[in-house]
Design an enzyme around this catalytic site. Structure first.
Site, short mmCIF file in Angstrom:
data_model
loop_
_atom_site.label_atom_id
_atom_site.label_comp_id
_atom_site.label_asym_id
_atom_site.label_seq_id
_atom_site.Cartn_x
_atom_site.Cartn_y
_atom_site.Cartn_z
N LYS A 13 11.11 0.86 78.52
CA LYS A 13 11.78 -0.29 77.54
C LYS A 13 11.61 -1.58 78.58
O LYS A 13 11.03 -2.37 78.09
CB LYS A 13 13.00 0.10 77.12
CG LYS A 13 13.45 1.29 76.57
CD LYS A 13 14.68 1.28 76.00
CE LYS A 13 15.67 1.44 77.02
NZ LYS A 13 15.40 2.82 77.67
N ARG A 87 23.11 0.91 71.15
CA ARG A 87 23.21 1.88 71.55
C ARG A 87 24.12 3.19 70.71
O ARG A 87 24.18 4.27 71.31
CB ARG A 87 23.51 2.19 73.17
CG ARG A 87 22.41 2.07 74.04
CD ARG A 87 23.19 1.87 75.26
NE ARG A 87 22.31 2.62 76.41
CZ ARG A 87 21.40 2.08 77.11
NH1 ARG A 87 21.13 0.71 76.99
NH2 ARG A 87 20.98 2.91 78.22
N ARG A 126 12.18 5.52 90.63
CA ARG A 126 12.29 4.07 90.33
C ARG A 126 12.88 3.36 91.21
O ARG A 126 13.92 3.81 92.03
CB ARG A 126 13.20 3.90 89.14
CG ARG A 126 13.19 2.21 88.85
CD ARG A 126 13.74 1.73 87.40
NE ARG A 126 15.01 2.52 87.06
CZ ARG A 126 15.24 2.44 85.81
NH1 ARG A 126 14.88 1.80 84.78
NH2 ARG A 126 16.43 3.04 85.57
N ARG A 159 18.68 2.16 92.03
CA ARG A 159 19.90 2.05 91.41
C ARG A 159 20.65 2.80 91.47
O ARG A 159 20.42 4.08 91.54
CB ARG A 159 19.34 1.76 89.51
CG ARG A 159 19.06 0.45 89.18
CD ARG A 159 18.47 0.22 87.89
NE ARG A 159 19.15 0.95 86.76
CZ ARG A 159 18.99 0.88 85.49
NH1 ARG A 159 17.84 -0.02 85.26
NH2 ARG A 159 19.55 1.65 84.68
N ARG A 170 23.28 10.27 81.80
CA ARG A 170 22.68 9.40 80.93
C ARG A 170 22.07 9.99 79.87
O ARG A 170 21.96 9.53 78.73
CB ARG A 170 21.96 8.37 81.71
CG ARG A 170 22.77 7.57 82.74
CD ARG A 170 21.87 6.84 83.88
NE ARG A 170 20.81 5.99 83.26
CZ ARG A 170 19.73 5.61 83.76
NH1 ARG A 170 19.74 5.91 85.07
NH2 ARG A 170 19.03 4.62 83.47
P1 AP5 Z 1 11.73 1.30 83.06
O1 AP5 Z 1 10.64 0.43 82.23
O2 AP5 Z 1 12.58 0.70 84.06
O3 AP5 Z 1 12.40 2.30 82.03
P2 AP5 Z 1 13.68 1.84 80.75
O4 AP5 Z 1 13.43 2.55 79.47
O5 AP5 Z 1 13.92 0.40 80.95
O6 AP5 Z 1 14.79 2.71 81.67
P3 AP5 Z 1 16.53 2.23 81.95
O7 AP5 Z 1 16.75 3.37 82.75
O8 AP5 Z 1 16.51 0.71 82.43
O9 AP5 Z 1 17.23 2.48 80.67
P4 AP5 Z 1 18.41 2.55 80.28
O10 AP5 Z 1 18.43 2.38 78.67
O11 AP5 Z 1 19.04 3.77 80.83
O12 AP5 Z 1 19.05 1.68 81.29
P5 AP5 Z 1 19.94 0.22 80.95
O13 AP5 Z 1 19.61 -0.73 82.20
O14 AP5 Z 1 19.45 -0.20 79.53
O15 AP5 Z 1 10.62 2.34 83.58
C1 AP5 Z 1 11.22 3.37 84.40
C2 AP5 Z 1 10.46 3.87 85.73
O16 AP5 Z 1 9.33 4.41 85.18
C3 AP5 Z 1 10.11 2.46 86.56
O17 AP5 Z 1 10.00 2.94 87.71
C4 AP5 Z 1 8.65 2.30 86.06
O18 AP5 Z 1 7.61 1.68 86.77
C5 AP5 Z 1 8.20 3.46 85.56
N1 AP5 Z 1 7.34 3.61 84.18
C6 AP5 Z 1 7.47 3.05 83.13
N2 AP5 Z 1 6.44 3.09 82.34
C7 AP5 Z 1 5.75 4.23 82.96
C8 AP5 Z 1 4.21 4.67 82.54
N3 AP5 Z 1 3.81 4.57 81.34
N4 AP5 Z 1 3.78 5.42 83.58
C9 AP5 Z 1 4.20 5.46 84.53
N5 AP5 Z 1 5.48 5.02 85.21
C10 AP5 Z 1 6.18 4.37 84.12
O19 AP5 Z 1 21.33 0.36 81.09
C11 AP5 Z 1 22.03 0.75 82.08
C12 AP5 Z 1 23.48 1.05 81.88
O20 AP5 Z 1 24.11 0.03 81.22
C13 AP5 Z 1 23.78 2.15 80.90
O21 AP5 Z 1 23.88 3.48 81.30
C14 AP5 Z 1 25.18 1.53 80.29
O22 AP5 Z 1 26.28 2.02 81.24
C15 AP5 Z 1 25.36 0.23 80.21
N6 AP5 Z 1 24.69 -0.49 78.89
C16 AP5 Z 1 23.49 -1.12 78.74
N7 AP5 Z 1 23.44 -1.45 77.51
C17 AP5 Z 1 24.44 -1.09 76.81
C18 AP5 Z 1 24.80 -0.89 75.46
N8 AP5 Z 1 24.02 -1.41 74.60
N9 AP5 Z 1 26.06 -0.19 75.16
C19 AP5 Z 1 26.62 0.00 76.09
N10 AP5 Z 1 26.43 0.27 77.52
C20 AP5 Z 1 25.20 -0.32 77.94
#
Ligand code: AP5
Length: 213
Positions: A13, A87, A126, A159, A170
Site C-alpha cells: 500500500k 481498518r 523491510r 520497524r 498483525r
Molecule cells: P509496503 O509498501 O511498505 O507495504 P504496506 O502494505 O504499506 O505495509 P504496512 O506494513 O506499512 O501496512 P500496515 O497496514 O500493516 O501498516 P501501517 O503502517 O498502515 O511494502 C512492504 C515491503 O515490501 C517493503 O519493504 C517494500 O519495499 C516491499 N514491496 C512492496 N511491494 C513489493 C513488490 N511488488 N515486490 C517486492 N517487494 C515489494 O499501520 C501500522 C500500525 O499502525 C497498525 O498495526 C496499527 O497499530 C496502527 N494503525 C494504522 N492505521 C490504523 C487504523 N486505521 N486503525 C487502527 N490502527 C491503525
C-alpha cells in the site's frame, strides 16, 4: 479521483501510494505514517499509539477517526489516497459519514492481493529510514550503502512491528477486523481486485489500468 488502498500488512500500500503521489499528484493520507510521525515527535498521540502499534494491535477507532477527519478537512480540493484506513467496520461507517459531510467521493477501493508467505518475507525484510521514512527491502530494494538512506543519508532501521512474532499478530488482526471490509466495499461496487505480486512497477500498471476503466 479519490482512492482507498486496501490490503494486509506488506501488500504494498505504501509503495504503490508513492507511485500514485509521484505520477498522479495525489495527497497521501496514511494513518500508519501519521502515527509514526507522532511517535517520532513524542506527542501525546504518539505515546498512546505506540502502546498498540508495537504489539501489532489496532489503535482505538475514536483516535484514528478524529485524526483522519482533520486530514480530510485540510485537503482544499486535492485528490487523495487513503492508506491503512479504514481498518474496522466502525471506521468505514465513520468515513462514509465524513465524506458525505465534506461533499467528497471515494471513487475506488484498490484491494491488493498477496499470499501470506510473500507478505511475511516482504515485512521481515523491510527497512525504513528513521529520517525521511523512505522504504527499502533487504533483497528487492536494498540501500546503496548498508544502513544508510539513499534519499537523505539518514539511518535505516527495522520497524518495531516488523519482527516476526508481531507480524503474525498483525496478520491475525487483519483477517479478523479488516478483511471483512472487502464485502462492505463490494456491496458499494467500489472494489477493484488487483494482483499485488510481481515487480512494483507492474503492480502500479495494473492499478492504473483498473482505475481508468
Ligand atoms: P509496503 O509498501 O511498505 O507495504 P504496506 O502494505 O504499506 O505495509 P504496512 O506494513 O506499512 O501496512 P500496515 O497496514 O500493516 O501498516 P501501517 O503502517 O498502515 O511494502 C512492504 C515491503 O515490501 C517493503 O519493504 C517494500 O519495499 C516491499 N514491496 C512492496 N511491494 C513489493 C513488490 N511488488 N515486490 C517486492 N517487494 C515489494 O499501520 C501500522 C500500525 O499502525 C497498525 O498495526 C496499527 O497499530 C496502527 N494503525 C494504522 N492505521 C490504523 C487504523 N486505521 N486503525 C487502527 N490502527 C491503525
Amino acid at each position: 479521483m479519490n482512492l482507498l488502498l486496501f490490503g494486509p500488512p506488506g501488500a504494498g500500500k505504501g509503495t504503490q501510494s508513492t507511485f500514485l503521489v509521484e505520477k498522479l499528484d495525489m495527497r497521501h493520507i496514511s494513518t500508519g505514517d501519521l502515527f509514526r510521525s507522532a511517535m517520532k515527535n513524542n506527542t501525546e498521540l504518539g505515546q498512546k499509539a505506540k502502546q498498540y502499534m508495537d504489539k501489532g494491535q489496532l489503535v482505538p477507532d475514536e483516535i484514528v477517526i478524529g485524526m483522519v477527519e482533520e486530514k480530510l478537512k485540510s485537503l482544499s480540493g486535492q485528490s487523495f489516497i487513503l492508506d491503512g484506513f479504514p481498518r474496522t467496520e466502525p471506521q468505514a461507517k465513520a468515513l462514509d459519514q465524513l465524506l458525505t459531510q465534506l461533499d467528497l467521493k471515494l471513487d475506488w477501493v484498490v484491494s491488493l492481493n498477496v499470499p501470506d508467505e510473500t507478505l511475511i518475507s516482504r515485512l521481515t525484510g523491510r527497512r525504513v529510514c528513521k529520517g525521511c521514512g523512505a522504504v527499502y527491502h533487504v533483497d528487492s530494494k536494498p540501500t546503496q550503502k548498508s544502513g544508510v538512506c539513499d534519499v537523505c543519508g539518514g539511518e535505516v532501521i527495522q520497524r518495531a512491528d516488523d519482527k516476526e512474532d508481531v507480524i503474525k499478530d498483525r496478520l491475525e488482526v487483519y483477517r479478523k477486523s479488516t478483511a471483512p471490509l472487502i464485502d462492505y466495499y463490494q456491496a458499494q461496487n467500489k472494489l477493484l481486485d488487483i494482483d499485488g505480486t510481481g515487480a512494483t512497477e507492474a503492480v502500479f500498471e495494473r492499478i492504473k489500468a483498473a482505475v481508468a476503466k
